[in-house]
Scaffold this motif. Structure first.
Motif, PDB file in Angstrom:
ATOM      1  N   UNK A  79      -1.379   3.235  -4.100  1.00 30.17           N
ATOM      2  CA  UNK A  79       0.061   3.034  -3.889  1.00 30.17           C
ATOM      3  C   UNK A  79       0.576   3.557  -2.560  1.00 30.17           C
ATOM      4  N   UNK A  80      -0.173   4.439  -1.892  1.00 32.63           N
ATOM      5  CA  UNK A  80       0.311   5.054  -0.663  1.00 32.63           C
ATOM      6  C   UNK A  80      -0.657   4.872   0.490  1.00 32.63           C
ATOM      7  N   UNK A 128       5.705   1.304  -0.788  1.00 30.95           N
ATOM      8  CA  UNK A 128       6.782   0.327  -0.861  1.00 30.95           C
ATOM      9  C   UNK A 128       7.752   0.705  -1.972  1.00 30.95           C
ATOM     10  N   UNK A 129       9.031   0.293  -1.819  1.00 32.76           N
ATOM     11  CA  UNK A 129      10.049   0.509  -2.843  1.00 32.76           C
ATOM     12  C   UNK A 129      11.038  -0.646  -2.797  1.00 32.76           C
ATOM     13  N   UNK A 130      11.947  -0.682  -3.762  1.00 29.85           N
ATOM     14  CA  UNK A 130      12.952  -1.746  -3.793  1.00 29.85           C
ATOM     15  C   UNK A 130      13.944  -1.637  -2.642  1.00 29.85           C
ATOM     16  N   UNK A 131      14.011  -0.460  -1.983  1.00 27.72           N
ATOM     17  CA  UNK A 131      14.972  -0.228  -0.901  1.00 27.72           C
ATOM     18  C   UNK A 131      14.307  -0.258   0.471  1.00 27.72           C
ATOM     19  N   UNK A 132      13.008  -0.538   0.497  1.00 27.21           N
ATOM     20  CA  UNK A 132      12.267  -0.517   1.752  1.00 27.21           C
ATOM     21  C   UNK A 132      11.198   0.552   1.706  1.00 27.21           C
ATOM     22  N   UNK A 133      10.471   0.775   2.813  1.00 22.02           N
ATOM     23  CA  UNK A 133       9.403   1.770   2.829  1.00 22.02           C
ATOM     24  C   UNK A 133       9.920   3.166   2.470  1.00 22.02           C
ATOM     25  N   UNK A 134       9.189   3.829   1.578  1.00 21.13           N
ATOM     26  CA  UNK A 134       9.503   5.212   1.209  1.00 21.13           C
ATOM     27  C   UNK A 134       8.456   6.114   1.849  1.00 21.13           C
ATOM     28  N   UNK A 135       8.915   7.146   2.585  1.00 18.15           N
ATOM     29  CA  UNK A 135       7.985   7.964   3.358  1.00 18.15           C
ATOM     30  C   UNK A 135       8.204   9.448   3.099  1.00 18.15           C
ATOM     31  N   UNK A 136       7.111  10.189   3.210  1.00 20.17           N
ATOM     32  CA  UNK A 136       7.147  11.646   3.286  1.00 20.17           C
ATOM     33  C   UNK A 136       6.459  12.033   4.592  1.00 20.17           C
ATOM     34  N   UNK A 161      14.036   3.347   3.316  1.00 21.61           N
ATOM     35  CA  UNK A 161      14.888   2.301   3.844  1.00 21.61           C
ATOM     36  C   UNK A 161      14.231   1.497   4.933  1.00 21.61           C
ATOM     37  N   UNK A 162      14.891   0.385   5.271  1.00 27.63           N
ATOM     38  CA  UNK A 162      14.413  -0.526   6.302  1.00 27.63           C
ATOM     39  C   UNK A 162      15.459  -0.635   7.404  1.00 27.63           C
ATOM     40  N   UNK A 163      16.440  -1.526   7.254  1.00 25.36           N
ATOM     41  CA  UNK A 163      17.510  -1.604   8.243  1.00 25.36           C
ATOM     42  C   UNK A 163      18.476  -0.436   8.105  1.00 25.36           C
ATOM     43  N   UNK A 164      18.642   0.063   6.887  1.00 27.03           N
ATOM     44  CA  UNK A 164      19.377   1.303   6.662  1.00 27.03           C
ATOM     45  C   UNK A 164      18.401   2.337   6.137  1.00 27.03           C
ATOM     46  N   UNK A 165      18.339   3.492   6.812  1.00 20.78           N
ATOM     47  CA  UNK A 165      17.343   4.509   6.500  1.00 20.78           C
ATOM     48  C   UNK A 165      18.045   5.807   6.131  1.00 20.78           C
ATOM     49  N   UNK A 166      17.627   6.393   5.015  1.00 24.47           N
ATOM     50  CA  UNK A 166      18.139   7.686   4.570  1.00 24.47           C
ATOM     51  C   UNK A 166      17.037   8.722   4.760  1.00 24.47           C
ATOM     52  N   UNK A 167      17.371   9.875   5.369  1.00 28.79           N
ATOM     53  CA  UNK A 167      16.394  10.931   5.621  1.00 28.79           C
ATOM     54  C   UNK A 167      16.968  12.270   5.175  1.00 28.79           C
ATOM     55  N   UNK A 168      16.110  13.138   4.638  1.00 23.93           N
ATOM     56  CA  UNK A 168      16.548  14.454   4.199  1.00 23.93           C
ATOM     57  C   UNK A 168      15.388  15.428   4.293  1.00 23.93           C
ATOM     58  N   UNK A 169      15.674  16.636   4.781  1.00 22.20           N
ATOM     59  CA  UNK A 169      14.647  17.657   4.912  1.00 22.20           C
ATOM     60  C   UNK A 169      14.778  18.372   6.242  1.00 22.20           C
ATOM     61  N   UNK A 170      13.654  18.786   6.783  1.00 20.03           N
ATOM     62  CA  UNK A 170      13.627  19.502   8.060  1.00 20.03           C
ATOM     63  C   UNK A 170      13.126  18.560   9.151  1.00 20.03           C
ATOM     64  N   UNK A 171      13.976  18.249  10.137  1.00 15.93           N
ATOM     65  CA  UNK A 171      13.581  17.339  11.205  1.00 15.93           C
ATOM     66  C   UNK A 171      14.529  17.467  12.385  1.00 15.93           C
ATOM     67  N   UNK A 172      14.273  16.688  13.410  1.00 12.10           N
ATOM     68  CA  UNK A 172      15.135  16.677  14.578  1.00 12.10           C
ATOM     69  C   UNK A 172      16.439  15.939  14.328  1.00 12.10           C
TER      70      UNK A 172
END
Length: 445
Positions: free
Chosen positions: A48-49, A106-114, A154-165
């Protein structure tokens, strides 16, 4: 070739020799997860990943007589400095390493990443007194650091949460002339800004960015949610920032505006800033303008504005660039600077640059000038030589040094491919300072 793909291919080939395997052939030859997601590079896949792995190591060694520094030009956010010789030998040895892991499904909202980025900086510095300083990524001598760790979907709209720039766009603000500008040089990234990169952005974040089409993108974020910084006696805490970005990237124009509200978690905006820039390309010409403003009153400072304009024209073998900047930090501190350069391609792989820049500040004692000549020669496809000579002149220089300061530098760079780069550089100036720098780096993905 991936090991899994090789195994599947072998099984499929065996299946073709027996009609009884035909019904199962569609399962056996199904695409790898990484291929299905359109991901390449160094990858490992499960059912799956897809896990992408990239990283790099860089090494830098400095040796010479360069630790003592003195003023070149007084700028609003700190003095420009030049190395001054003082007989004893100095040296630095620094190793930087990073590893990045991106797991995608893959997800219903677009690529899901960690995303996880591990980084370490190991620096040993020996100064002229014989003192030894050892520093790692955060100065706590505790090994590898978790540089980034966040989730994204997300794809065209992307949601991100955690520690990053940060999502803040601070680009479109570097001058075109090869020497740059004095105030701009003092800013991280050679642009417009306040006291280097803005503090109070990035860190622990919740971010949303969206591609609106036709080159337009927008983003909004809560950032610096883990900050506990404070200004003693001025504000109780400087925690949390709201960041908004609107950007455009077209065929001949890139532009953006970024707004930042600092210290919002207690319900009050303690300070705010804006950064805007645009670059236009018109046939042989490029034009750029940028401005940065920071309302810093609530932090015991003053409002700061820094703006620059720059233009570049290419005419056959010649390239001409002009830049100007102004910076104001109330009360009564205004800095001005201009710079220009002309470059020429002498033969294939060989070019020269002639440049000058000027700076004056109400906070200083006079004007500062720099002139320089640079030669860049591609000896082979993998070896490049860069040499530069120049000097600093003006009242600010004679006030601190008693006379003008001259310098020379030469660098040999080698890039044989495979992501490997290396260079050795020597520098010397009339203040009896000298420095030899060796660098080597390799990245992979």
């Amino acid at each position: 070739m991936k090991l899994k793909s090789l195994i599947l291919g072998s099984v499929a080939a065996a299946g073709l020799s027996t009609a009884g395997f035909a019904a199962d052939l569609g399962v056996l030859t199904s695409l790898d997860v990484c291929d299905e997601l359109g991901l390449s590079g160094l990858t490992i896949s499960s059912d799956t990943n897809c896990l992408q792995i990239s990283g790099g190591v860089s090494y830098e060694f400095n040796w010479g007589d360069f630790r003592t520094e003195d003023d070149i030009a007084h700028t609003y956010d700190g003095d420009r400095v030049i190395s001054v010789g003082d007989d004893p030998t100095d040296w630095n040895s620094k190793v930087e390493a990073w590893l990045k892991f991106v797991g995608t499904a893959s997800s219903d909202f677009g690529p899901a990443k960690a995303v996880i980025v591990i980084k370490e900086t190991d620096l040993t510095r020996v100064n002229r007194s014989g003192a030894v300083t050892t520093v790692d990524s955060d100065g706590n001598f505790d090994g590898l650091q978790l540089d980034e760790a966040y989730v994204q979907i997300g794809d065209t709209t992307v949601i991100m949460a955690g520690k990053k720039g940060s999502i803040a766009n601070l680009g479109d603000d570097e001058p075109f002339n090869f020497l740059g500008l004095f105030n701009s040089d003092a800013i991280d990234g050679k642009g417009v800004g306040i006291d280097g990169d803005y503090t109070g952005i990035g860190g622990h974040v919740i971010q949303v960015v969206s591609d609106l089409g036709n080159g337009v993108s927008a983003g909004i974020a809560l950032e610096d949610l883990n900050s506990d910084s404070a200004v003693a006696g001025v504000v109780p805490a400087f925690m949390g920032s709201l960041v908004g970005v609107l950007s455009y990237a077209g065929e001949n124009l890139t532009a953006h505006v970024t707004g930042i509200a600092f210290g919002i978690l207690d319900g009050n905006v303690e300070s705010w800033a804006i950064h805007a820039g645009a670059t236009g390309t018109f046939d042989a010409f490029k034009v750029r303008g940028a401005v940065s403003y920071w309302d810093n009153f609530k932090f015991g400072g003053t409002d700061v504005v820094h703006a620059l304009v720059s233009a570049e024209g290419t005419f056959d073998m010649f390239k001409i660039a002009l830049s100007g900047e102004v910076a104001n930090e109330n009360p009564g501190v205004t800095d001005y600077g201009v710079g220009g350069s002309i470059g020429a391609t002498v033969t294939e792989g060989v070019s020269i640059n002639l440049g000058a820049r000027y700076f004056t500040s109400n906070a200083g004692v006079g004007d500062t000038y720099q002139v320089a000549a640079q030669l860049v020669a591609a000896v082979t496809e993998t070896i490049k030589i860069t040499a530069e000579v120049g000097g600093y002149f003006g009242d600010e220089i004679t006030f601190h040094h008693g006379e003008s300061v001259y310098y020379g530098a030469a660098e040999l760079a080698w890039a044989p491919g495979g992501g490997f780069t290396s260079s050795i550089k020597g520098e010397v100036n009339s203040e009896e300072a000298y420095k030899v720098t060796f660098k080597a780096a390799k990245t992979f993905e």
